[in-house]
Design a protein around this motif. Structure first.
Motif, PDB file in Angstrom:
ATOM      1  N   CYS A  50       2.250  21.730  22.226  1.00  0.00           N
ATOM      2  CA  CYS A  50       3.326  22.313  22.735  1.00  0.00           C
ATOM      3  C   CYS A  50       2.744  23.003  24.094  1.00  0.00           C
ATOM      4  O   CYS A  50       1.713  23.744  24.186  1.00  0.00           O
TER       5      CYS A  50
ATOM      6  N   VAL B 201       0.156  27.738  17.600  1.00  0.00           N
ATOM      7  CA  VAL B 201       0.229  26.301  17.839  1.00  0.00           C
ATOM      8  C   VAL B 201      -0.092  25.659  19.000  1.00  0.00           C
ATOM      9  O   VAL B 201      -1.070  24.721  19.222  1.00  0.00           O
TER      10      VAL B 201
ATOM     11  N   HIS C  43      14.090  22.974  19.883  1.00  0.00           N
ATOM     12  CA  HIS C  43      14.000  24.157  20.632  1.00  0.00           C
ATOM     13  C   HIS C  43      15.221  24.616  21.076  1.00  0.00           C
ATOM     14  O   HIS C  43      16.017  23.761  22.133  1.00  0.00           O
TER      15      HIS C  43
ATOM     16  N   GLN D  89       6.722  19.568  18.259  1.00  0.00           N
ATOM     17  CA  GLN D  89       6.727  21.033  18.127  1.00  0.00           C
ATOM     18  C   GLN D  89       8.107  21.423  18.714  1.00  0.00           C
ATOM     19  O   GLN D  89       8.700  22.399  18.304  1.00  0.00           O
TER      20      GLN D  89
HETATM   21  S1  SF4 Z   1       6.912  28.582  18.446  1.00  0.00           S
HETATM   22 FE1  SF4 Z   1       7.425  26.413  18.838  1.00  0.00          FE
HETATM   23  S2  SF4 Z   1       7.996  26.274  20.905  1.00  0.00           S
HETATM   24 FE2  SF4 Z   1       6.851  28.277  20.573  1.00  0.00          FE
HETATM   25  S3  SF4 Z   1       4.744  28.078  21.269  1.00  0.00           S
HETATM   26 FE3  SF4 Z   1       5.108  27.798  18.873  1.00  0.00          FE
HETATM   27  S4  SF4 Z   1       5.202  25.624  18.649  1.00  0.00           S
HETATM   28 FE4  SF4 Z   1       5.570  26.108  20.749  1.00  0.00          FE
END
Ligand code: SF4
Length: 471
Positions: A180, A189, A258, A224
């Motif tokens: 991501c 993440v 997203h 992600q």
């Molecule tokens: S919440 Fe989702 S979009 Fe935001 S940094 Fe983490 S994996 Fe990436």
């Protein structure tokens, strides 16, 4: 597997007995966290089977036990280390020798060497980009006294061409992207899974077809922020259409989208492509503009509301679920009320709701204006109560309606009943009489609980193929 130089590894001393040399050695993987981890465990299982290991369903009898970990919530390290310590003690008693114990996944990637210092019984820590090396790493860990840590990042790794264990049911996962590039301030993440890299559309379609050929009727495409997928000129909506056309499955889902990439093209594709299910897990996180800004989510509450309005205008029956974090640093009573108001306005079908917990290494963990644990728990209770009431009402509104359920298998609670899902991703139980996994059944909803619907089949179908799919 790509040819690469042997990666740097580190070793620390620990006086372990190892499992006795024999073939086939057995392995057991326990998976925590998201669907990407489920998929990774299948890839690791495939890699180990190719290397001559056999799967074991009981961790206490396996030669190698790997815990595939999730770092999204606080306390994850402690939980998995406690679990591993319990397996360590029990398996030594039962087997008379120690199993080789390893951690993989996001906790392994984030904590690396620190885990070995906390858990002397640990033999191997392997990062999220190193699974192709596991057979070699296991051999090294077996033949040296120290615990082995390899968390070397590989920003190009997609596990293209690696084997996977055979699908266990009529649903399956296919990753379209890993990593991501966002920087949401609460999220670990990007650090544990590295930068975003997408797979070629042809590779995705080939993998979907492979699953379809093994009896999978429904695939969930994973990333992600899956709807931000882009490979060359191909964006996510086009990928969806291509998978629908060439994948050979009846149902396609995707997660997690997203909110920033809910485009008109995506909505149109969902509406016009029969295989793409009208169900979306769209993480809101907070209903407060200022909290969303501090989270660096990139959208405002009004933009999120507009996306929901566009989705429902196009697909009035779409199933919508979400994630909510309460007690983020700086969240005021007014911010909390804004989240409750969003829940009341949008009326999601269900939600995953959590109290914020700081993840070391994230920007939010450095924020000072923290919310007390008591206040966060009280807000969480309120958010859960609000959403559960809405979820029950939405489920009850289904009573008397018709739907189409893909049967996934016996119900976990009552094995004489079957479990399946509607296209909108609502969970359904129904009498098991004459139904098999893979059947697609027209039903009428006859009752509703907090998270499940009860249905009666309108007529029992023959459990054979529908459309072109081998279900
Ligand atoms: S919440 Fe989702 S979009 Fe935001 S940094 Fe983490 S994996 Fe990436």
């Amino acid at each position: 597997m790509r040819g690469r130089k042997r990666s740097p590894v580190t070793a620390t001393a620990s006086p372990h007995l190892r499992y006795p040399p024999k073939m086939p050695r057995t392995f057991h993987i326990e998976t925590y966290g998201c669907q990407m981890n489920v998929l990774d465990s299948d890839v690791v299982g495939g890699i180990l089977e190719r290397a001559g290991y056999a799967p074991a369903s009981d961790p206490l009898s396996a030669d190698v036990v790997l815990l595939n970990t999730c770092a999204v919530r606080g306390g994850a390290e402690t939980r998995v280390l406690n679990r591993l310590e319990a397996i360590h003690g029990e398996s030594r008693k039962r087997r008379g020798s120690e199993a080789l114990l390893g951690l993989m996944g996001c906790v392994a990637q984030a904590q690396g060497e620190e885990l070995v210092a906390r858990a002397p019984f640990l033999d191997l820590v392997v990062g999220t980009d190193r699974y192709s090396e596991l057979p070699r790493l296991l051999e090294e860990a077996l033949h040296r006294p120290g615990a082995l840590v390899d968390t070397t990042p590989d920003p190009e790794m997609t596990y293209e061409g690696e084997p996977r264990v055979e699908p266990r049911g009529v649903t399956g996962f296919v990753s379209v992207a890993r990593g991501c590039d966002m920087s949401c301030t609460f999220c670990i993440v990007p650090r544990t899974r590295g930068p975003e890299r997408s797979r070629r559309p042809d590779d995705v379609i080939r993998e979907v077809r492979r699953l379809a050929g093994r009896g999978v009727c429904e695939v969930t495409l994973l990333g992600q922020k899956v709807n931000a997928y882009r490979n060359g000129d191909v964006r996510f909506a086009e990928l969806l259409r291509s998978v629908a056309q060439g994948g050979g499955v009846d149902r396609i889902r995707f997660t997690s989208p997203h909110p920033l990439w809910v485009s008109d093209d995506l909505i149109r594709t969902m509406k016009e492509t029969p295989q793409v299910c009208p169900g979306l897990h769209l993480p809101l996180q907070s209903g407060s503009e200022s909290v969303l800004k501090r989270m660096k989510r990139g959208y405002s509450p009004s933009r999120f509301l507009n996306s929901v309005a566009d989705l429902r205008a196009s697909m009035p029956e779409i199933g919508l679920t979400t994630d909510i974090i309460v007690g983020f640093p700086g969240e005021t009573d007014a911010d909390h009320e804004a989240t409750l108001e969003m829940l009341r306005e949008i009326r999601f079908d269900s939600a995953f709701m959590f109290a914020y917990s700081p993840r070391p290494g994230t920007a939010a963990a450095e924020m000072s204006d923290t919310v007390s644990a008591e206040a966060a728990q009280a807000r969480l209770r309120e958010v859960i109560d609000t959403q559960e009431k809405i979820g029950r009402q939405r489920n009850r509104a289904q009573i008397g309606r018709g739907s189409t359920v893909l049967i996934e298998g016996p119900s976990k609670k009552r094995p004489d009943e079957m479990f399946g899902r509607t296209p909108e991703n609502r969970s359904v139980v129904l009498p098991g009489d004459g139904l098999e996994a893979g059947s697609v059944v027209d039903v009428r909803i006859v009752d509703a609980y907090a998270h499940t619907l009860r249905a009666e089949p309108l007529a029992h179908p023959a459990p054979t193929s529908i459309g072109d799919a081998p279900c």
